[in-house]
Design an enzyme around this catalytic site. Sequence first.
Site, PDB file in Angstrom:
ATOM      1  CE1 TYR A  29       1.183  -5.270  -7.015  1.00  0.00           C
ATOM      2  CE2 TYR A  29      -1.095  -5.954  -7.203  1.00  0.00           C
ATOM      3  CZ  TYR A  29      -0.058  -5.413  -6.463  1.00  0.00           C
ATOM      4  OH  TYR A  29      -0.287  -5.030  -5.167  1.00  0.00           O
TER       5      TYR A  29
ATOM      6  N   GLY B 136       5.665   2.182  -4.921  1.00  0.00           N
ATOM      7  CA  GLY B 136       5.187   0.801  -5.054  1.00  0.00           C
ATOM      8  C   GLY B 136       6.173  -0.052  -5.818  1.00  0.00           C
TER       9      GLY B 136
ATOM     10  CG  PHE C 267      -1.796   1.214   1.338  1.00  0.00           C
ATOM     11  CD1 PHE C 267      -2.885   1.367   0.485  1.00  0.00           C
ATOM     12  CD2 PHE C 267      -1.559   2.197   2.290  1.00  0.00           C
ATOM     13  CE1 PHE C 267      -3.721   2.483   0.584  1.00  0.00           C
ATOM     14  CE2 PHE C 267      -2.381   3.301   2.398  1.00  0.00           C
ATOM     15  CZ  PHE C 267      -3.465   3.453   1.543  1.00  0.00           C
ATOM     16  CB  VAL C 268       1.845   3.739  -2.226  1.00  0.00           C
ATOM     17  CG1 VAL C 268       2.409   5.152  -2.297  1.00  0.00           C
ATOM     18  CG2 VAL C 268       2.949   2.703  -2.441  1.00  0.00           C
TER      19      VAL C 268
ATOM     20  N   GLY D 165       7.093   6.095  -7.775  1.00  0.00           N
ATOM     21  CA  GLY D 165       7.922   4.891  -7.825  1.00  0.00           C
ATOM     22  C   GLY D 165       8.023   4.155  -6.502  1.00  0.00           C
TER      23      GLY D 165
ATOM     24  CG  ASN E 186      -6.825  -2.289  -6.987  1.00  0.00           C
ATOM     25  OD1 ASN E 186      -6.580  -1.354  -7.743  1.00  0.00           O
ATOM     26  ND2 ASN E 186      -6.314  -2.400  -5.771  1.00  0.00           N
ATOM     27  CB  VAL E 187      -8.525  -1.936 -13.397  1.00  0.00           C
ATOM     28  CG1 VAL E 187      -9.671  -2.897 -13.622  1.00  0.00           C
ATOM     29  CG2 VAL E 187      -9.040  -0.539 -13.102  1.00  0.00           C
TER      30      VAL E 187
END
Length: 163
Positions: free
Chosen positions: A134, A100, A89-90, A98, A127-128
Amino acid sequence: MPSSPLLRPATPADVPVIRELIEGLAEYEQLRHACQATDALLQASLFGERPYAEVVLAEWEGQVAGFALFFHNFSTFLAKPGIYLEDLFVRPALRGHGIGTALLVHLAHVAVQRGCGRLEWSVLDWNVDAIRFYEKMGARAQDAWTVYRVTGEALTHLASGVS
């Protein structure tokens, strides 16, 4: 020259900010009602006699900006340990710097350094933004698998041996 995040392992003194980040994640995932984390529970689980997970904190310009909470699992097929990323989590206001990416790269480094065969995690299907992030990092969905979970009264019932 733009700043880069400072990553560091969490210490017991960081428990309140870890809880705050967990609550922020719960809000973001629309699961605040399910969040039961307290400082005392986190203290015991992360820094007690038997730590169950590790936390890496990311700092941006002097403030804690995000975290990754992870633990080891094991792949019987690979006969090697793995790392399971429970939470990444950010803080929303600090995304796009940058942070994450730095956290995920750090965990990949830890996995390689510790001889792990894989790094894995789950993501909510809605959570697109996270899914895109990812996939950009090289991760691929494991669509053939379905996650199952037993919690609360169902866990207690199962533990009693009653079917």
